[in-house]
Design an enzyme around this catalytic site. Structure first.
Site, mmCIF file in Angstrom:
data_model
loop_
_atom_site.group_PDB
_atom_site.id
_atom_site.type_symbol
_atom_site.label_atom_id
_atom_site.label_comp_id
_atom_site.label_asym_id
_atom_site.label_seq_id
_atom_site.Cartn_x
_atom_site.Cartn_y
_atom_site.Cartn_z
ATOM 1 N N LYS A 89 0.817 -1.212 0.000
ATOM 2 C CA LYS A 89 0.000 0.000 0.000
ATOM 3 C C LYS A 89 0.855 1.267 0.000
ATOM 4 O O LYS A 89 0.628 2.186 -0.794
ATOM 5 C CB LYS A 89 -0.930 -0.018 1.212
ATOM 6 C CG LYS A 89 -1.898 1.140 1.274
ATOM 7 C CD LYS A 89 -2.885 0.986 2.407
ATOM 8 C CE LYS A 89 -2.236 1.002 3.760
ATOM 9 N NZ LYS A 89 -1.754 -0.283 4.245
ATOM 10 N N THR A 128 4.003 1.498 -0.843
ATOM 11 C CA THR A 128 4.748 1.483 -2.100
ATOM 12 C C THR A 128 3.897 2.054 -3.235
ATOM 13 O O THR A 128 4.382 2.843 -4.065
ATOM 14 C CB THR A 128 5.178 0.043 -2.441
ATOM 15 O OG1 THR A 128 5.901 -0.503 -1.328
ATOM 16 C CG2 THR A 128 6.050 0.000 -3.673
ATOM 17 N N ARG A 179 2.332 8.020 6.670
ATOM 18 C CA ARG A 179 2.477 7.976 8.128
ATOM 19 C C ARG A 179 3.919 7.663 8.512
ATOM 20 O O ARG A 179 4.684 7.140 7.719
ATOM 21 C CB ARG A 179 1.526 6.918 8.688
ATOM 22 C CG ARG A 179 0.068 7.199 8.355
ATOM 23 C CD ARG A 179 -0.778 5.951 8.378
ATOM 24 N NE ARG A 179 -0.313 4.977 7.397
ATOM 25 C CZ ARG A 179 -0.355 3.667 7.578
ATOM 26 N NH1 ARG A 179 -0.831 3.165 8.693
ATOM 27 N NH2 ARG A 179 0.083 2.856 6.645
ATOM 28 N N LYS A 208 6.597 -6.754 10.392
ATOM 29 C CA LYS A 208 6.093 -6.115 9.180
ATOM 30 C C LYS A 208 7.178 -5.385 8.398
ATOM 31 O O LYS A 208 7.136 -5.293 7.181
ATOM 32 C CB LYS A 208 4.975 -5.142 9.552
ATOM 33 C CG LYS A 208 4.374 -4.383 8.370
ATOM 34 C CD LYS A 208 3.256 -3.463 8.837
ATOM 35 C CE LYS A 208 2.706 -2.652 7.689
ATOM 36 N NZ LYS A 208 3.660 -1.637 7.192
ATOM 37 N N ALA A 264 -3.664 1.062 11.945
ATOM 38 C CA ALA A 264 -5.114 1.269 11.850
ATOM 39 C C ALA A 264 -5.900 0.100 12.432
ATOM 40 O O ALA A 264 -7.129 0.149 12.464
ATOM 41 C CB ALA A 264 -5.526 1.502 10.401
ATOM 42 N N PHE A 323 -3.583 -0.688 6.819
ATOM 43 C CA PHE A 323 -4.142 -2.025 6.648
ATOM 44 C C PHE A 323 -5.246 -2.027 5.582
ATOM 45 O O PHE A 323 -5.219 -1.237 4.649
ATOM 46 C CB PHE A 323 -4.610 -2.599 7.983
ATOM 47 C CG PHE A 323 -3.468 -2.879 8.936
ATOM 48 C CD1 PHE A 323 -2.416 -3.687 8.560
ATOM 49 C CD2 PHE A 323 -3.426 -2.300 10.201
ATOM 50 C CE1 PHE A 323 -1.352 -3.944 9.411
ATOM 51 C CE2 PHE A 323 -2.367 -2.549 11.066
ATOM 52 C CZ PHE A 323 -1.335 -3.369 10.677
ATOM 53 N N PHE A 325 3.972 -8.427 -9.152
ATOM 54 C CA PHE A 325 5.101 -9.235 -8.695
ATOM 55 C C PHE A 325 5.654 -9.995 -9.898
ATOM 56 O O PHE A 325 4.922 -10.332 -10.830
ATOM 57 C CB PHE A 325 4.671 -10.222 -7.604
ATOM 58 C CG PHE A 325 4.599 -9.631 -6.219
ATOM 59 C CD1 PHE A 325 5.476 -10.021 -5.228
ATOM 60 C CD2 PHE A 325 3.633 -8.680 -5.911
ATOM 61 C CE1 PHE A 325 5.407 -9.486 -3.949
ATOM 62 C CE2 PHE A 325 3.549 -8.135 -4.644
ATOM 63 C CZ PHE A 325 4.443 -8.540 -3.661
ATOM 64 N N TRP A 348 7.235 -0.896 -8.270
ATOM 65 C CA TRP A 348 8.296 -1.466 -7.436
ATOM 66 C C TRP A 348 9.571 -1.651 -8.263
ATOM 67 O O TRP A 348 10.665 -1.357 -7.798
ATOM 68 C CB TRP A 348 7.845 -2.812 -6.853
ATOM 69 C CG TRP A 348 8.806 -3.388 -5.854
ATOM 70 C CD1 TRP A 348 8.843 -3.172 -4.507
ATOM 71 C CD2 TRP A 348 9.912 -4.266 -6.138
ATOM 72 N NE1 TRP A 348 9.887 -3.859 -3.934
ATOM 73 C CE2 TRP A 348 10.560 -4.534 -4.913
ATOM 74 C CE3 TRP A 348 10.406 -4.838 -7.307
ATOM 75 C CZ2 TRP A 348 11.675 -5.367 -4.819
ATOM 76 C CZ3 TRP A 348 11.521 -5.662 -7.217
ATOM 77 C CH2 TRP A 348 12.143 -5.921 -5.987
#
Length: 558
Positions: free
Chosen positions: A73, A75, A96, A107, A275, A303, A383, A411
């Site tokens: 998210k 990214t 954030r 994480k 969150a 999240f 991916f 990415w």
């Protein structure tokens, strides 16, 4: 093919002086308070001076329920911001700050990944500009002053059994969840049971994220209820005379932090994550300031959309008087497979049927977000192992939901991989289809607000709460707090309170085990299921792999 790690990519970045980054948004260098050469805080006087400008367009990035397969998210938030700038738009990013808990836990950090990152990555994921340390200090100063007041005669007649203010620490430490303090005799005070939460769950964090300035900050800090007397009269932080000193500790932390992406675009990094147990959004002051400086502002909420986006809409937008013009929901083929029943070890094999089965989770999030009256586009975070058939399966499914899914390769390719998404988002905004409204009104009873979120967003059959909780909510309504929104604390991994229930489950209820009043922040916290406000470390924490190499550089952060 060997891929570079996030930290390796970040370390190779060509950063521009932070004054140059501020200049892209028209911020004079004298209004940037530098922390080194690559990060700065924005002065309150400048923030005050731009309030008369019109707002830019606000884009919220949210996601499906997180899985071990990864979603990306932050990214995607960074990639979309870079993509908008790439197509000639004046865009800023609002994300954030990172908690040390997940950085050293499981994480990882919160600066994006690959070629869609915010830098300096290492400092952002560690101490940064000290905001979280200031919040921790302010919170625990109040804790110390409460116990000190009781020790020196307890003039306010605080019932020691009804002190509701816990301590905080920005680290995952399960041993601190429940404890007895002040053991050791008369000199150490009066023993009582209490505990620690992680700093991001602190009401002080929420207040900093929702306050509009220093005056509002101090008022909200003073409104914190820390304890009750024997006759249930609330005791506020201002009664302890702690609000002034707490504001002093938070003076600098209140100012938004400006940094840059790998492509030298401006990013405001301010406010707390998590969150699942907090409201988990970028600060109001950072977001509203960015809206005065940029034509497009891309922000995120933590999240899945059932948590972060719901709280963004029902708490942040309601309190700040803002509304999203478009929402991007991040999904991955790998996560669809996991929601379709595939084990993490088997994600490498093509499995279109599992993708199609897992799309139910995505579909529920699309419907939920649309229920707020805002248009939705899906970003498929690519991916390397994704097949064309699997990507097409997601796109075909999303089309049946009345939205469009855009394949994104940020990415690996940076902004070149998000041009299509950026153009789609601009098109959606230009069409003007947003008609935002929260899903419940202010005057709805508190328990009905909890039920509305549980049934309309989680798709539960109802809420289970004992009489003690219902009576507490009624008492808060009678005390004048019935107009507040609700902040649900719940596992992020599922629409239910069972972390293992993936997909789009039905036939369940939401058990509420505790409610907390955050009078200063301005919401009620409903703690559901087994969620903890002080997480623990996993069996193999990330901290085991974080170290300095022979050159003195940090390794292991991600």
């Amino acid at each position: 093919m060997a891929f570079k790690t996030d930290i390796e990519i970040a370390r190779e970045a060509t950063k521009r002086p932070i004054q140059e980054i501020g200049g892209k948004l028209g911020i004079p260098s004298e209004d940037l308070l530098p922390y080194g050469h690559d990060k700065a805080k924005l002065s309150q006087s400048f923030i005050d001076g731009v309030q008369g400008r019109r707002n830019g367009k606000l884009i919220l990035v949210t996601a499906i329920n997180p899985t071990p397969a990864g979603e990306g998210k932050t990214t995607t938030t960074v990639g979309l911001g870079d993509g908008l700038n790439r197509i000639g738009k004046n865009a800023a990013i609002c994300i954030r700050e990172a908690s040390l808990g997940p950085c050293f836990g499981m994480k990882g950090g919160a600066a994006g990944g690959g070629y869609a990152q915010v830098v300096p990555m290492e400092e952002m994921n560690l101490h940064f500009t000290g905001d979280f340390h200031a919040i921790t200090s302010a919170h625990n100063l109040l804790s110390a002053m409460i116990d000190n007041h009781i020790y020196w005669g307890n003039a306010l007649e605080i019932d020691q059994r009804r002190v509701v203010w816990r301590r905080v620490l920005d680290m995952n430490d399960r041993a601190l969840r429940d404890m007895v303090t002040s053991l050791g005799g008369v000199a150490n005070g009066f023993p009582r049971q209490t505990g620690f939460d992680i700093t991001v769950a602190s009401e002080v964090m929420a207040i900093l994220c929702l306050a509009t300035g220093l005056d509002d900050l101090q008022k909200r800090l003073g409104d914190i209820i820390v304890a009750y007397t024997r006759d249930r009269k609330p005791i506020y932080a201002r009664d302890i005379k702690a609000d002034g000193a707490m504001t002093v500790l938070l003076k600098d932390a209140m100012q938004p932090n400006l940094v840059q992406t790998l492509e030298n675009n401006p990013a405001f990094v301010h406010g707390g994550p998590f969150a699942n147990i907090a409201h988990g959004c970028n600060s109001v002051i950072a977001t509203t300031t960015a809206l005065k400086l940029a034509d497009y502002v891309v922000t995120e909420a933590g999240f899945g959309a059932d948590l972060g986006a719901e709280k963004f809409m029902n708490i942040k937008c309601r309190k700040a008087g803002i509304a999203p013009d478009a929402v991007v929901i991040v999904a991955t083929v790998r996560a669809m497979k996991m929601n379709g029943g595939v084990a993490k070890a088997d994600l490498g094999a093509e499995n279109v049927a599992a993708v199609e089965a897992g799309c139910a989770n995505l579909g529920r999030h699309i419907g939920n977000v649309k229920s707020f009256g805002v248009p939705v586009v899906v970003a498929i975070n690519h991916f390397a192992g994704d097949t064309e058939a699997e990507v097409q399966a997601v796109q075909s499914y999303v089309a049946t939901q009345g939205s469009e899914a855009v394949l994104c390769k940020h990415w690996a390719e940076g902004s070149a991989g998000t041009e299509a998404l950026a153009r789609k988002v601009v098109d959606i905004i230009d069409e003007g289809g947003a008609d935002f409204a929260p899903i419940y009104p202010d005057d709805m009873p508190l328990f009905e607000k909890i039920e509305t979120i549980a049934t309309a967003i989680y798709h539960a059959d109802g809420v289970v709460a004992d009489a003690r909780i219902r009576d507490q909510l009624t008492a808060w309504e009678e005390a004048g707090y019935g107009h507040l929104p609700v902040c649900m604390a719940k596992t992020q991994y599922s629409f239910t309170t069972d972390p293992g229930a993936r997909g789009a489950p039905t036939g369940f209820t939401i058990p509420v085990r505790e409610v907390r009043l955050s009078a200063g922040a301005g919401f009620i916290v409903a703690i559901c299921g087994e969620i903890m406000t002080m997480p623990g470390l996993p069996r193999v924490p990330s901290a085991e792999a974080i170290m300095l190499n022979e050159a003195g550089d940090i390794e292991g952060l991600f």
